[in-house]
Design a protein around this motif. Structure first.
Motif, PDB file in Angstrom:
ATOM      1  N   GLY A 195       0.763  -1.177  -0.059  1.00  0.00           N
ATOM      2  CA  GLY A 195       0.052   0.023  -0.155  1.00  0.00           C
ATOM      3  C   GLY A 195       0.718   1.560  -0.045  1.00  0.00           C
ATOM      4  N   ILE A 196       0.314   2.366   0.031  1.00  0.00           N
ATOM      5  CA  ILE A 196       0.821   3.665  -0.010  1.00  0.00           C
ATOM      6  C   ILE A 196       1.091   4.211   1.451  1.00  0.00           C
ATOM      7  N   ARG A 197       2.544   4.413   1.634  1.00  0.00           N
ATOM      8  CA  ARG A 197       2.995   4.626   3.129  1.00  0.00           C
ATOM      9  C   ARG A 197       2.374   6.053   3.343  1.00  0.00           C
ATOM     10  N   LYS A 216      -5.507   3.110   4.597  1.00  0.00           N
ATOM     11  CA  LYS A 216      -6.931   2.124   4.252  1.00  0.00           C
ATOM     12  C   LYS A 216      -7.187   2.437   2.698  1.00  0.00           C
ATOM     13  N   THR A 217      -7.919   1.940   2.076  1.00  0.00           N
ATOM     14  CA  THR A 217      -8.446   2.117   0.910  1.00  0.00           C
ATOM     15  C   THR A 217      -9.933   1.843   0.708  1.00  0.00           C
ATOM     16  N   ILE A 239      -8.134   6.485   1.840  1.00  0.00           N
ATOM     17  CA  ILE A 239      -8.857   6.981   2.752  1.00  0.00           C
ATOM     18  C   ILE A 239      -7.698   7.946   3.652  1.00  0.00           C
ATOM     19  N   GLU A 240      -7.720   9.223   3.629  1.00  0.00           N
ATOM     20  CA  GLU A 240      -6.560   9.997   3.906  1.00  0.00           C
ATOM     21  C   GLU A 240      -6.676   9.832   5.367  1.00  0.00           C
ATOM     22  N   ASP A 241      -7.544   9.524   5.978  1.00  0.00           N
ATOM     23  CA  ASP A 241      -7.500   9.694   7.692  1.00  0.00           C
ATOM     24  C   ASP A 241      -7.796   8.352   8.427  1.00  0.00           C
ATOM     25  N   GLU A 242      -7.552   7.349   7.263  1.00  0.00           N
ATOM     26  CA  GLU A 242      -7.582   5.908   8.088  1.00  0.00           C
ATOM     27  C   GLU A 242      -6.503   5.148   7.482  1.00  0.00           C
ATOM     28  N   PHE A 243      -6.303   4.257   8.347  1.00  0.00           N
ATOM     29  CA  PHE A 243      -4.800   3.446   8.506  1.00  0.00           C
ATOM     30  C   PHE A 243      -5.354   1.875   8.504  1.00  0.00           C
ATOM     31  N   GLN A 244      -4.239   1.323   8.064  1.00  0.00           N
ATOM     32  CA  GLN A 244      -4.548  -0.288   8.191  1.00  0.00           C
ATOM     33  C   GLN A 244      -4.320  -0.732   9.624  1.00  0.00           C
ATOM     34  N   ILE A 245      -3.763  -0.086  10.608  1.00  0.00           N
ATOM     35  CA  ILE A 245      -3.560  -0.301  11.759  1.00  0.00           C
ATOM     36  C   ILE A 245      -4.047   0.737  12.730  1.00  0.00           C
ATOM     37  N   ASP A 246      -4.153   0.581  14.186  1.00  0.00           N
ATOM     38  CA  ASP A 246      -4.568   1.585  14.926  1.00  0.00           C
ATOM     39  C   ASP A 246      -3.289   2.375  15.649  1.00  0.00           C
ATOM     40  N   PRO A 247      -2.662   3.182  14.813  1.00  0.00           N
ATOM     41  CA  PRO A 247      -1.304   3.683  15.747  1.00  0.00           C
ATOM     42  C   PRO A 247      -1.490   4.399  16.562  1.00  0.00           C
ATOM     43  N   HIS A 248      -1.060   3.969  17.674  1.00  0.00           N
ATOM     44  CA  HIS A 248      -1.348   4.641  18.850  1.00  0.00           C
ATOM     45  C   HIS A 248      -0.241   5.806  19.207  1.00  0.00           C
ATOM     46  N   THR A 249       1.256   5.388  18.766  1.00  0.00           N
ATOM     47  CA  THR A 249       2.313   6.565  18.919  1.00  0.00           C
ATOM     48  C   THR A 249       2.091   7.412  17.814  1.00  0.00           C
ATOM     49  N   PHE A 250       1.441   7.251  16.787  1.00  0.00           N
ATOM     50  CA  PHE A 250       0.988   8.239  15.652  1.00  0.00           C
ATOM     51  C   PHE A 250       0.021   9.303  16.515  1.00  0.00           C
ATOM     52  N   SER A 251      -1.046   8.851  17.012  1.00  0.00           N
ATOM     53  CA  SER A 251      -1.950   9.627  18.053  1.00  0.00           C
ATOM     54  C   SER A 251      -1.337  10.481  18.841  1.00  0.00           C
TER      55      SER A 251
END
Length: 434
Positions: A235-237, A380-381, A388-400
């Motif tokens: 996917g797109i990083r 995510k796509t 989908i610009e505000d959704e990701f393949q995992i829930d990245p807690h460190t990113f939050s």
């Protein structure tokens, strides 16, 4: 009995030295075919019960079972091997059996006894808990036990990569996958590794290989998987500028920043999600973001977490946290300098865009969980394949946590840079007089 096989699989067919055999490769490499042939040869020679697993039982009929049928008929063994379709099973004249099951119906596994060989086809589609459950089903009082796993490579976040190659989150290293791509077959401890691509299948039409080559032009991710047979990031990083450096180098770089912006942010979690607290530094002039410290844990009540992080009481560092007022009130009562970050409709997208504006995001190699979440983080796509610009393949807690830390900081977007000012009119007039 004679059978023409692909040379790259010839040794594999008769190699039973290791308990685990992990086969990974591109499309059309013939790994599944040779595993099926290997099992038939073994069960003709020894009375065994083998279990063939896929995530969904109904997918067996047109894949693994069909493959066994083809080999039995091709070798003219239908007089000694009976292929039954209800239920799916191969019965050998010597009492050997091959049973087909799916992990979508786990209750049906409990009634199977004396399994000495398990083949997990498309093992990357199976959950890690399913793999561990199958290990418990692999038992026999006298026979040597074997588990064969086959898959096309997927993302490095998949359990198959973490279990058989590298798991940075748990500091576990078994094998560099790049070494496997070069050496093709490797035996390490109790695991035999085998890598294959379409070139290893001499029975493939040239047109099929050409079709795989064309993927490079319009789908590089699928080209890596299907043609090269390599693990990677699917996917797109989200953060292509993310990089990891030694902790000492990161701290030295931070010490050389002119007036660094030091921040801390926290995302709350408990059972399914994690408490993630991140310390970071910003080089505003260079537009570099440094991540140099992390706390990452779950399943702890607030009083235990407060004790874990008591150094923040002593330093009085400001922590910007997720907007959970009750939790923040408790931390403040215990002496923490903690406030809620500003969350609003669309803030996930705005926070993500903000972090993406940094020219570099440099993470200390001591922040294992941050690396694990952010280095391979992809979008995510939707059903059409659009990100989908505000959704990701995992829930990245460190990113939050990073979002909240930089709640009130803005990274200047290059597109928003003011244009260079022209000289005032009086300068142009004085130039004409000269």
């Amino acid at each position: 009995m004679e059978k023409e096989v692909n040379p790259h699989f010839e040794d594999f067919l008769f190699d039973w030295d290791q308990k685990f055999q992990f086969l990974v490769g591109g499309y059309g490499s013939s790994k599944s075919y040779h595993i099926a042939l290997k099992l038939i040869l073994k069960l003709l020679d020894e009375k065994r019960t083998a279990l063939v697993i896929r995530e969904v039982y109904d997918t067996h009929r047109d894949s693994t079972f069909s493959l066994f049928e083809e080999i039995v008929n091709d070798l003219g063994l239908d007089h000694v091997i009976l292929c039954r379709t209800s239920p799916l099973m191969l019965k050998f004249h010597n009492g050997s059996r091959i049973i087909f099951k799916g992990l979508d119906k786990p209750a049906k596994l409990k009634s199977i006894n004396n399994i000495s060989i398990i083949w997990i086809e498309e093992c990357s589609e199976v959950k890690y808990e399913g793999f561990k459950e199958l290990l418990g089903r692999l038992r026999h009082p006298t026979l040597q036990l074997h588990m064969i796993l086959s898959t096309n490579p997927v993302g490095q976040d998949n359990w198959t990569y973490r279990h058989f190659f590298k798991d940075d989150q748990n500091n576990r290293f078994i094998l560099d996958d790049e070494r496997l791509y070069k050496e093709r077959t490797i035996a390490i401890n109790d695991t035999y590794y085998h890598h294959s691509t379409a070139e290893d299948n001499l029975f493939l039409p040239v047109s099929y290989i050409k079709q795989l080559d064309e993927l490079k032009e319009y789908d590089p991710d699928l080209y890596r998987i299907a043609r090269k047979g390599h693990f990677g990031i699917n996917g797109i990083r989200v953060l292509p500028q993310f990089e990891v450096q030694p902790h000492e180098d990161v701290m030295l770089a931070i010490s050389n920043i002119n007036r660094p912006l030091l921040r801390a942010g926290m995302d709350f979690g408990f059972v399914d999600s994690y408490n993630a607290l991140i310390r970071l530094a910003v080089d505003h002039e260079k537009k570099y973001l440094y991540i140099y410290w992390e706390y990452y844990d779950r399943g702890k009540t607030d009083d235990v977490t407060v004790e874990d992080l008591k150094e923040f009481i002593e330093t009085k560092e400001l922590i910007k946290a997720d907007n959970e007022q009750k939790t923040i009130a408790y931390f403040r009562k215990m002496g923490y300098n903690m406030v809620a970050a500003h969350k609003f409709q669309g803030s996930r997208l705005q926070y993500t865009k903000k972090i993406k504006r940094f020219k570099k995001i440099i993470c200390s190699d001591s922040c294992k969980n941050t690396i694990y979440e952010l280095q391979p983080l992809t979008y995510k796509t939707d059903k059409r394949g659009n990100i989908i610009e505000d959704e990701f393949q995992i829930d990245p807690h460190t990113f939050s946590a990073i979002w909240y830390a930089l709640d009130d900081y803005e990274v200047t977007d290059l597109k928003e840079q003011p244009k260079e000012r022209t000289r005032p009119n009086r300068d142009r007039r004085s130039m004409r007089r000269l």
